[in-house]
Every structure is written in C-alpha cells, then in structure tokens.
Design an enzyme around this catalytic site. Structure first.
Site, PDB file in Angstrom:
ATOM      1  CB  SER A   5      -0.872   0.005   1.260  1.00 46.05           C
ATOM      2  OG  SER A   5      -1.539   1.236   1.433  1.00 46.05           O
TER       3      SER A   5
ATOM      4  CE1 TYR B 133      -3.997  -2.282   5.011  1.00 43.91           C
ATOM      5  CE2 TYR B 133      -3.072  -0.089   4.674  1.00 43.91           C
ATOM      6  CZ  TYR B 133      -3.654  -1.231   4.167  1.00 43.91           C
ATOM      7  OH  TYR B 133      -3.904  -1.329   2.817  1.00 43.91           O
TER       8      TYR B 133
END
Length: 275
Positions: free
Chosen positions: A141, A154
């Site tokens: 990401s 995350y």
C-alpha cells in the site's frame, strides 16, 4: 515473464476487489487460475464469472495460517501440476489509534497482511523456481511508504511487505534466478476492504471503541475508496509489471512526491513530514 498462455497463477483475496481485478487481467492473457479467499460466496462467484474464458478453480484459504497456505499450494499442484505466478493479495485494515488498538487486533492484522505474504513466498517460491521462470507479487500500500496516523498496525504490516519483496527481488537477482518479484502499492481503490475487514474480524478482537475520531476516519476512508481507481485497472497494472519485470507497481504515482518530501526531510533536518 513474457509468456502467460496456459501458465498457472495463484491469487489470494481473489473473491473481490483488487484480487478479482488481477484475476480478470491474467485470465484475459490465457492463464489458468487458482483463486482463493475466505469468503466462499464471493469466491464461487469469481470462479463462475471467469470459467467461461479460462480454466479456473477456487479454494478457501486463510493466509494467516501456514498449513492453509501449504494446502493451497498442494491443491494447485494436484490440479495443474505447476505454478508460475503468485499474487499475495489478501489483506485487511482497520482505522484505530496505535496506542489504543488491542493486541489481538495488532496480531490479526499483521498475521494476515505480513505473515500471509511471508508464508506465500516460503511455500510457493520453490514450486515456481522449479518451473524455470515465474513471478511473485505482493500487495502492500502507499501506507507501506508513508505511515499515516490512526493506521498503526496496517502501516507496520505494509512496510514489512515492501521490505520482504525488496529483499526477495535483490536475492533473486543476485543468484540469477529466472523468478522475479514485485510489490503493489495502491492508493484509493474502489473495494470493500474496510467492510470485509469488519466482517472477518475475530470475535475476541472486537474493540472498545476508539470514539468518534476513529468512526469518522473509517467513514472517510470508505468514501475515499468508493471514489478510487477501479480494480480492473489495478489488475492491468499488475499484469504489465509481471510481463515487463517491474518491481514497483504504483496506482497513483503522483503520491510518490510525498515519499520524496519525507526523504528530503530525513536528509535535511531529520524531521517527520505530516501525512
């Protein structure tokens, strides 16, 4: 990797979103597919959608468990006799303060988002190298390059995925392997990752709420995703990277300016830029 037709690809998190977009792109190029997901309903729908155009099977897999990943590999070899491409795509994410997130949530997110790709590389790399060529791609990401607040676990996992794949690619090149690696760093993509993460959250990890701030952030993230790039476009970017041996796959390359600003600050005055 230049040849796709009749080669075999395994894609995790393939029931919807980016995984399904990748599956569509590889199916269009003639690859045989093994799709996996925890959601057996969406998995069955994905297999049904793609079966008229290519050979495709589905198998449930929990990427956070080594035995489950091994079973997926065994199933792939039993079904097709080989594997050439692995896309470690399954992922989850919850907007929660790093200081307030329960340890169960930390473990769950890192198990799926980081240990999933680690298990994938460990299990599938020898099988792919046995074919004399191939590719492993893992989904990170932009959070793996820029650590925004309220996404601590995350961010940690996605930074780890980039480190894993960069280490792997350098090692593969150093020993003249015919296998290559890549890392996908998407920005906002129109997927249901936020809703799916809530649906599959382990019961014991349901949190004491982080308050209005977390709830507002979750709504903002979902709204941003819904306005984001379509998964099919991401799938084409991944297929192109596999074909052309690209390492970095950026859906929003202009966001790299933020990475450069962070590097400039690191060098110039050792401060941390705002994200």
């Amino acid at each position: 990797m230049k040849e796709f037709k009749d080669r075999v690809a395994v894609i995790t998190g393939a029931g919807s979103g980016i995984g399904l977009g990748i599956a569509r792109a590889l199916a269009a190029r003639g690859m045989k597919l093994v799709l996996s997901d925890l959601n057996e309903e969406t998995l069955a729908a994905a297999v049904a959608e793609l079966s008229p155009t290519t050979s495709v099977v589905g198998r449930a897999c929990n990427v956070a468990e080594l035995d489950s990943v091994q079973a997926l590999a065994d199933y792939t070899i039993e079904t097709y006799g080989a594997v050439h491409v692995l896309c470690n795509n399954a992922g989850i994410g919850l907007p929660t303060s790093a200081t307030k997130m329960k340890l169960e949530d930390w473990k769950w997110i890192i198990d799926v988002d980081l240990w999933g790709p680690i298990y994938g590389v460990k299990v599938f790399l020898p099988l792919i190298e046995a074919q004399g060529e191939g590719h492993i791609s893992s989904t990170s990401s932009m959070a793996g390059l820029l650590a925004a607040q309220m996404m601590g676990a995350y961010n940690v996992a996605k930074h780890g995925v980039i480190a894993l794949m960069a280490s792997l690619e350098r090692e593969l090149r150093a020993r003249d392997s015919a296998v290559r690696a890549s890392v996908l760093c998407p920005g906002p993509i129109n997927t249901n990752i936020s809703r799916n993460s809530v649906s599959f959250r382990p019961g014991q990890a349901k949190p004491k709420t982080d308050g209005a701030r977390s709830g507002k952030l979750a709504k903002n993230i979902q709204a941003s995703l819904e306005q984001g790039m379509q998964p099919n476009e991401v799938g084409e970017l991944v297929a192109n990277a596999i074909e052309n041996d690209k390492f970095w796959i950026l859906t929003h390359p202009h966001w790299a300016k933020g990475v450069q600003r962070q590097l400039d600050a690191l060098r110039d005055d050792q401060t941390l830029t705002r994200v």
